[in-house]
Design an enzyme around this catalytic site. Structure first.
Site, PDB file in Angstrom:
ATOM      1  N   MET A 145       0.980   5.084  -1.311  1.00 56.80           N
ATOM      2  CA  MET A 145       0.961   5.939  -2.507  1.00 56.80           C
ATOM      3  C   MET A 145       0.617   7.078  -2.260  1.00 56.80           C
ATOM      4  SD  MET A 145       2.134   3.583  -4.214  1.00 56.80           S
ATOM      5  CE  MET A 145       2.453   4.415  -6.110  1.00 56.80           C
ATOM      6  N   ARG A 146       0.849   7.667  -1.115  1.00 55.46           N
ATOM      7  CA  ARG A 146       0.646   9.727  -0.926  1.00 55.46           C
ATOM      8  C   ARG A 146       1.412   9.954  -0.683  1.00 55.46           C
ATOM      9  NH1 ARG A 146      -5.258  10.135  -1.657  1.00 55.46           N
ATOM     10  NH2 ARG A 146      -5.787   7.599  -1.262  1.00 55.46           N
ATOM     11  N   HIS A 193      11.314   3.522  -3.778  1.00 56.29           N
ATOM     12  CA  HIS A 193      10.928   3.657  -5.605  1.00 56.29           C
ATOM     13  C   HIS A 193      11.395   3.201  -6.225  1.00 56.29           C
ATOM     14  CE1 HIS A 193       8.836   6.604  -7.950  1.00 56.29           C
ATOM     15  NE2 HIS A 193       9.687   6.719  -8.796  1.00 56.29           N
ATOM     16  N   ASN A 241      11.745   5.692   2.213  1.00 52.77           N
ATOM     17  CA  ASN A 241      10.619   5.701   0.839  1.00 52.77           C
ATOM     18  C   ASN A 241      11.712   5.154   0.396  1.00 52.77           C
ATOM     19  OD1 ASN A 241       8.232   5.575  -0.375  1.00 52.77           O
ATOM     20  ND2 ASN A 241       9.698   7.116  -1.675  1.00 52.77           N
TER      21      ASN A 241
HETATM   22  C1  GAR Z   1       6.786  -1.070  -5.032  1.00 56.02           C
HETATM   23  O1  GAR Z   1       6.658  -1.415  -6.174  1.00 56.02           O
HETATM   24  C2  GAR Z   1       7.404  -0.344  -4.465  1.00 56.02           C
HETATM   25  O2  GAR Z   1       8.218   0.332  -4.376  1.00 56.02           O
HETATM   26  C3  GAR Z   1       6.115   1.075  -4.978  1.00 56.02           C
HETATM   27  O3  GAR Z   1       4.969   0.608  -4.704  1.00 56.02           O
HETATM   28  C4  GAR Z   1       5.223  -1.108  -4.577  1.00 56.02           C
HETATM   29  C5  GAR Z   1       4.642  -1.918  -3.770  1.00 56.02           C
HETATM   30  O4  GAR Z   1       4.787  -2.323  -3.337  1.00 56.02           O
HETATM   31  N1  GAR Z   1       5.833   2.471  -4.347  1.00 56.02           N
HETATM   32  C6  GAR Z   1       5.422   3.462  -5.316  1.00 56.02           C
HETATM   33  O5  GAR Z   1       5.597   3.100  -6.228  1.00 56.02           O
HETATM   34  C7  GAR Z   1       5.431   4.585  -4.131  1.00 56.02           C
HETATM   35  N2  GAR Z   1       5.583   5.991  -5.209  1.00 56.02           N
HETATM   36  P1  GAR Z   1       4.807  -3.827  -2.423  1.00 56.02           P
HETATM   37  O6  GAR Z   1       3.315  -3.163  -1.468  1.00 56.02           O
HETATM   38  O7  GAR Z   1       4.355  -5.023  -2.685  1.00 56.02           O
HETATM   39  O8  GAR Z   1       5.817  -3.573  -1.123  1.00 56.02           O
END
Ligand code: GAR
Length: 269
Positions: free
Chosen positions: A135-136, A159, A157
């Site tokens: 998340m960075r 998203h 990545n």
């Molecule tokens: C996932 O939904 C991913 O798409 C999102 O965080 C979650 C992580 O879940 N990523 C973002 O929002 C990136 N900006 P996880 O840790 O269980 O894989």
């Protein structure tokens, strides 16, 4: 024959996408191996899961670095090869009219964290760096030190929205609150902006009146766990090629777009 690839993963939280990628390597869907898992967050649950699998893990504590740097704005903490003007000109997270102090402070603090991140990943011979719920935002300082082969991006990545709609930190929430009838997830290469890099793959699901944020997150994550390993498999097969395509419209107007072309499987002879 495809080459076996080494994959590094960065996470911030539960790491369910990380699990899906590790499983896909173990069952042979991806011809590869996860060789490290890093995090900006010492509390990330995925770190323990990776450790239990025998995968090396590390943390670069971004929050601590931000706190320390704010209380001690000492330029000697910056990496020696940090060039503020170069990074500032390349990045596209901030609009041109963004408050200068804010931009400079962000880029300097991030360079300190990213230099540590680079030190941590340097010993590993990784082919692909996968952001799985990391998340960075990564700045050009870091990206340029990973993407060293021109035209061959190697940071991916995932998203939780159908980009370019709803970039940022709460893709499913933003999709739901907007009242969309369709939600989805996107895998893309990282560029200098926020969730703006060339798109590799997308999956969509319907949103009905009876859905909630929780139910659409559930639907979305189930698709993420399929899509991410699939995109990594294509990378491992060297089938992803970022190309600039140009078109001339009937009006004579010239249009250019960046596309990830997916090569057909070579026919084995
Ligand atoms: C996932 O939904 C991913 O798409 C999102 O965080 C979650 C992580 O879940 N990523 C973002 O929002 C990136 N900006 P996880 O840790 O269980 O894989």
């Amino acid at each position: 024959m495809t080459k076996r690839i080494n994959i590094g993963i960065l996470i911030s939280g539960s790491g369910t996408n990380m699990d899906a990628i590790i499983n896909a390597c173990e069952d042979g869907t991806i011809n590869g191996e996860v060789i490290f898992v890093g995090s900006d967050n010492p509390e990330a649950r995925g770190l323990e899961k990776a450790g239990k699998k025998g995968i090396p893990t590390f943390v670069v504590n971004y929050s601590e670095i931000t706190r320390t740097f704010k209380n001690n704005p000492d330029s000697s903490l910056l990496p020696a090869d940090f060039d503020l003007e170069d990074i500032r000109a390349k990045q596209s997270f901030f609009k041109e009219n963004a408050e200068s102090d804010k931009v400079i402070s962000f880029l300097r603090t991030r360079a300190i964290a990213e230099a540590l991140l680079i030190e941590k990943i340097k010993p590993y011979p990784y082919d692909l760096l996968v952001l799985a719920g990391f998340m960075r935002n990564l700045t050009p300082y870091f990206i340029d030190r990973v993407n060293t082969a021109p035209g061959k991006p190697r940071i991916m990545n995932i998203h939780p929205a159908l980009l370019p709609a709803f970039p940022g930190t709460d893709g499913y929430g933003d999709t739901f609150r907007y009242g969309c009838k369709v939600g989805g997830c996107t895998v893309h290469f990282i560029d200098y902006g926020e969730d703006s890099g060339p798109i590799i793959g997308q999956r969509a699901f319907p949103i009905t009146e009876s859905d909630s944020i929780e139910s659409i997150k559930k639907k979305g994550l189930a698709l993420e766990w399929e899509l991410y390993p699939e995109c990594i498999r294509l990378f491992s097969e060297d089938r992803l090629h970022v190309v600039k395509m140009t078109y001339t419209l009937d009006s004579g107007k010239f249009v250019q777009r960046t596309v990830v072309k997916i090569a057909q499987v070579p026919i084995e002879k």
